[in-house]
Design a protein around this motif. Sequence first.
Motif, PDB file in Angstrom:
ATOM      1  N   ILE A 154      43.532  43.511  58.903  1.00 27.87           N
ATOM      2  CA  ILE A 154      42.827  42.648  57.962  1.00 27.87           C
ATOM      3  C   ILE A 154      41.830  43.463  57.133  1.00 27.87           C
ATOM      4  O   ILE A 154      41.542  43.110  55.975  1.00 27.87           O
ATOM      5  N   THR A 155      41.342  44.576  57.678  1.00 26.72           N
ATOM      6  CA  THR A 155      40.462  45.459  56.910  1.00 26.72           C
ATOM      7  C   THR A 155      41.237  46.118  55.771  1.00 26.72           C
ATOM      8  O   THR A 155      40.752  46.206  54.635  1.00 26.72           O
ATOM      9  N   PHE A 156      42.451  46.568  56.064  1.00 25.69           N
ATOM     10  CA  PHE A 156      43.297  47.124  55.008  1.00 25.69           C
ATOM     11  C   PHE A 156      43.621  46.061  53.956  1.00 25.69           C
ATOM     12  O   PHE A 156      43.711  46.371  52.766  1.00 25.69           O
ATOM     13  N   TYR A 157      43.802  44.826  54.390  1.00 23.20           N
ATOM     14  CA  TYR A 157      44.022  43.736  53.435  1.00 23.20           C
ATOM     15  C   TYR A 157      42.819  43.602  52.500  1.00 23.20           C
ATOM     16  O   TYR A 157      42.969  43.454  51.283  1.00 23.20           O
ATOM     17  N   GLY A 158      41.622  43.662  53.078  1.00 22.44           N
ATOM     18  CA  GLY A 158      40.414  43.585  52.257  1.00 22.44           C
ATOM     19  C   GLY A 158      40.340  44.725  51.254  1.00 22.44           C
ATOM     20  O   GLY A 158      39.994  44.524  50.080  1.00 22.44           O
ATOM     21  N   LEU A 159      40.678  45.938  51.686  1.00 21.32           N
ATOM     22  CA  LEU A 159      40.660  47.091  50.782  1.00 21.32           C
ATOM     23  C   LEU A 159      41.721  46.940  49.693  1.00 21.32           C
ATOM     24  O   LEU A 159      41.474  47.262  48.524  1.00 21.32           O
ATOM     25  N   GLN A 160      42.902  46.443  50.081  1.00 21.37           N
ATOM     26  CA  GLN A 160      43.955  46.197  49.100  1.00 21.37           C
ATOM     27  C   GLN A 160      43.506  45.245  48.004  1.00 21.37           C
ATOM     28  O   GLN A 160      43.798  45.441  46.824  1.00 21.37           O
ATOM     29  N   THR A 161      42.794  44.197  48.420  1.00 24.96           N
ATOM     30  CA  THR A 161      42.414  43.157  47.468  1.00 24.96           C
ATOM     31  C   THR A 161      41.165  43.519  46.674  1.00 24.96           C
ATOM     32  O   THR A 161      40.720  42.726  45.835  1.00 24.96           O
ATOM     33  N   LEU A 162      40.602  44.673  46.935  1.00 23.02           N
ATOM     34  CA  LEU A 162      39.598  45.253  46.040  1.00 23.02           C
ATOM     35  C   LEU A 162      40.269  46.251  45.089  1.00 23.02           C
ATOM     36  O   LEU A 162      40.001  46.272  43.886  1.00 23.02           O
ATOM     37  N   GLN A 163      41.150  47.051  45.654  1.00 26.28           N
ATOM     38  CA  GLN A 163      41.823  48.067  44.846  1.00 26.28           C
ATOM     39  C   GLN A 163      42.769  47.441  43.824  1.00 26.28           C
ATOM     40  O   GLN A 163      42.837  47.875  42.672  1.00 26.28           O
ATOM     41  N   GLY A 164      43.513  46.404  44.234  1.00 27.66           N
ATOM     42  CA  GLY A 164      44.462  45.747  43.341  1.00 27.66           C
ATOM     43  C   GLY A 164      43.806  45.195  42.080  1.00 27.66           C
ATOM     44  O   GLY A 164      44.239  45.506  40.957  1.00 27.66           O
ATOM     45  N   PRO A 165      42.759  44.365  42.201  1.00 30.84           N
ATOM     46  CA  PRO A 165      42.069  43.881  41.001  1.00 30.84           C
ATOM     47  C   PRO A 165      41.493  45.002  40.139  1.00 30.84           C
ATOM     48  O   PRO A 165      41.501  44.911  38.907  1.00 30.84           O
ATOM     49  N   MET A 166      41.014  46.063  40.781  1.00 33.73           N
ATOM     50  CA  MET A 166      40.496  47.205  40.009  1.00 33.73           C
ATOM     51  C   MET A 166      41.613  47.804  39.150  1.00 33.73           C
ATOM     52  O   MET A 166      41.408  48.152  37.984  1.00 33.73           O
ATOM     53  N   GLN A 167      42.819  47.895  39.722  1.00 32.25           N
ATOM     54  CA  GLN A 167      43.956  48.449  38.993  1.00 32.25           C
ATOM     55  C   GLN A 167      44.433  47.532  37.870  1.00 32.25           C
ATOM     56  O   GLN A 167      45.154  47.965  36.971  1.00 32.25           O
ATOM     57  N   SER A 168      44.050  46.259  37.915  1.00 33.04           N
ATOM     58  CA  SER A 168      44.499  45.312  36.895  1.00 33.04           C
ATOM     59  C   SER A 168      43.650  45.365  35.627  1.00 33.04           C
ATOM     60  O   SER A 168      43.969  44.709  34.640  1.00 33.04           O
ATOM     61  N   ILE A 169      42.562  46.128  35.654  1.00 36.17           N
ATOM     62  CA  ILE A 169      41.702  46.271  34.473  1.00 36.17           C
ATOM     63  C   ILE A 169      42.349  47.274  33.513  1.00 36.17           C
ATOM     64  O   ILE A 169      42.800  48.338  33.915  1.00 36.17           O
ATOM     65  N   ARG A 170      42.404  46.943  32.247  1.00 36.67           N
ATOM     66  CA  ARG A 170      43.151  47.744  31.271  1.00 36.67           C
ATOM     67  C   ARG A 170      42.772  49.228  31.293  1.00 36.67           C
ATOM     68  O   ARG A 170      43.630  50.100  31.303  1.00 36.67           O
ATOM     69  N   SER A 171      41.469  49.509  31.281  1.00 35.85           N
ATOM     70  CA  SER A 171      41.035  50.905  31.187  1.00 35.85           C
ATOM     71  C   SER A 171      41.463  51.700  32.421  1.00 35.85           C
ATOM     72  O   SER A 171      41.905  52.849  32.309  1.00 35.85           O
ATOM     73  N   PHE A 172      41.352  51.085  33.596  1.00 37.40           N
ATOM     74  CA  PHE A 172      41.743  51.788  34.816  1.00 37.40           C
ATOM     75  C   PHE A 172      43.259  51.897  34.917  1.00 37.40           C
ATOM     76  O   PHE A 172      43.801  52.913  35.348  1.00 37.40           O
ATOM     77  N   SER A 173      43.956  50.844  34.496  1.00 37.61           N
ATOM     78  CA  SER A 173      45.416  50.868  34.507  1.00 37.61           C
ATOM     79  C   SER A 173      45.961  51.981  33.611  1.00 37.61           C
ATOM     80  O   SER A 173      46.942  52.649  33.955  1.00 37.61           O
ATOM     81  N   ALA A 174      45.318  52.180  32.480  1.00 36.88           N
ATOM     82  CA  ALA A 174      45.761  53.229  31.560  1.00 36.88           C
ATOM     83  C   ALA A 174      45.682  54.604  32.211  1.00 36.88           C
ATOM     84  O   ALA A 174      46.450  55.508  31.867  1.00 36.88           O
ATOM     85  N   PHE A 175      44.771  54.746  33.181  1.00 42.93           N
ATOM     86  CA  PHE A 175      44.584  56.034  33.846  1.00 42.93           C
ATOM     87  C   PHE A 175      45.565  56.237  34.997  1.00 42.93           C
ATOM     88  O   PHE A 175      46.169  57.317  35.142  1.00 42.93           O
ATOM     89  N   ILE A 176      45.780  55.191  35.834  1.00 42.52           N
ATOM     90  CA  ILE A 176      46.549  55.410  37.075  1.00 42.52           C
ATOM     91  C   ILE A 176      47.977  54.877  37.013  1.00 42.52           C
ATOM     92  O   ILE A 176      48.802  55.221  37.861  1.00 42.52           O
ATOM     93  N   HIS A 177      48.308  54.040  36.020  1.00 39.09           N
ATOM     94  CA  HIS A 177      49.668  53.511  35.962  1.00 39.09           C
ATOM     95  C   HIS A 177      50.662  54.649  35.688  1.00 39.09           C
ATOM     96  O   HIS A 177      50.353  55.580  34.958  1.00 39.09           O
ATOM     97  N   TYR A 178      51.809  54.565  36.284  1.00 39.89           N
ATOM     98  CA  TYR A 178      52.833  55.616  36.187  1.00 39.89           C
ATOM     99  C   TYR A 178      52.424  56.908  36.895  1.00 39.89           C
ATOM    100  O   TYR A 178      52.955  57.977  36.595  1.00 39.89           O
ATOM    101  N   THR A 179      51.473  56.815  37.821  1.00 38.83           N
ATOM    102  CA  THR A 179      51.122  57.977  38.641  1.00 38.83           C
ATOM    103  C   THR A 179      51.370  57.638  40.109  1.00 38.83           C
ATOM    104  O   THR A 179      51.662  56.498  40.471  1.00 38.83           O
ATOM    105  N   ASP A 180      51.193  58.640  40.970  1.00 36.32           N
ATOM    106  CA  ASP A 180      51.411  58.437  42.404  1.00 36.32           C
ATOM    107  C   ASP A 180      50.268  57.701  43.084  1.00 36.32           C
ATOM    108  O   ASP A 180      50.327  57.475  44.304  1.00 36.32           O
ATOM    109  N   TRP A 181      49.244  57.331  42.347  1.00 35.33           N
ATOM    110  CA  TRP A 181      48.210  56.449  42.894  1.00 35.33           C
ATOM    111  C   TRP A 181      48.853  55.140  43.358  1.00 35.33           C
ATOM    112  O   TRP A 181      48.489  54.600  44.414  1.00 35.33           O
TER     113      TRP A 181
END
Length: 466
Positions: free
Chosen positions: A311-338
């Motif tokens: 459940i701790t990993f679930y919590g981390l996932q649900t912080l990281q996922g929304p962060m990745q959904s922000i346009r500026s951050f997505s432009a940086f990590i999308h299409y990478t091994d992140w």
Amino acid sequence: MSAPTRYFDDSVKGFITWSIIWGTISVVVGILISLQLAWPQLNVAPYLTYGRLRPIHTNAGIFGWGIGSFIGLFFYITQRLTKTSLWSPGLARVTLWLFNIGIASAAVTLAMGINRTKEYAELEWPLAVVVAIIWVLFSINVFMTIFKRKEEQMYISLWYIMAALVGVTVLYVVNNLGVPLHLFKSYPIFAGTNDANVQWWYGHNAVAMVLTAPPLALFYYFLPKVTGNPIFSHRMGIIAFWSLIFMYLWTGAHHLLWTPVPDWIQTLAMAFSIMLIAPSWGAVMNGYLTMNGRWDQMKTNYLVKFLITGITFYGLQTLQGPMQSIRSFSAFIHYTDWVPGHVHMGTLGWVSMIIFAAVYYTTTKMCETEIYSVKLADTHFWLVLVGQLIYSITMWIAGVQQGSMLLATNTDGTLHYSFMETMIAIMPYYKIRAISGIIYLVGLVLFIYNIYKTYQKSAVSQTAKA
């Protein structure tokens, strides 16, 4: 005085056994394709190439290990939460046979290159129909058991189960709508950006209805059973449930940022993705608060280690996922091994940790004995935890380096690094990833051995009693 309810667990054992088999195959294939990325000469055309094996890895993991486990465990907990025997044990056995035929056929056809090229929806229409039939048969059995329940109270786990049953049905059917050309080829009824939008409405909500709702159903059931504490707040659980189900439906387009999909759809997906933090952490905090007065069990109870770490990993996932959904951050990590690092924290850390705990618990209850070796279970926990952390952290580092190099420009605006230079730079991380998979596999082997010896121990005990 009424007779005790008889629970039918043969199909539970069958689904758990076969899900472990398919899960092991998924991990082995995952290690192979990670080695192929580090050493391309390991690709053997045409059947043992990365392009053929990668969808086998994901389908065996999601459908074979994930859904196979959930079907068996849902049969187990639904009977006990409703205090009602399974509606149709015969239908459950038919479902198990179809399930294995479907997964095996998927592996063969994908190896042959028969592929719709859609993420998590690669299977061509005949097998997609088989998958739909399996899910409908499973859903009917669970819903009928709930409808004839003897327990009036609908515990939170049942709500997550019903959401998964309805959600997967709608998602899978809509995204697989197509026009067959012949037995091995079809074309989707959607086209262009509409097709992409429907695909990722399906793709991300598959994460919701297959990799979020089911493990939450298991978590809410098994944590109180294991700790001896009632769930901290059933009301908080219900509020988080309805919020999660509503918000998830709008988030798929965050996979399509910076694409021709209309900006307002992208922005809507971003907003709802960030809002998802609240109901997701509602479940996380409910779990943590349920541990009040029982935190010592993190040292003494191997099942609690799996559940709370999961459940701790679930919590981390649900912080990281929304962060990745922000346009500026997505432009940086999308299409990478992140991104693979993020995904595998969810599958190996969140989902699998919960399934491991659930399988350990149900095995001991169905065998009416203690686990064969707590020490082996503890070792299993640490191996899969270390393997998963090495995998994800390595890929996050690789993703940041990759993103930085891909976006680096010269003073005249030209790219500073070629794509090949980025690949050379991250090659050491690919080798470390392969090692992390081997560590995880060793833990999985210990898990399988422990479960097998527990069944063996039970058989010896039953023979002695006879």
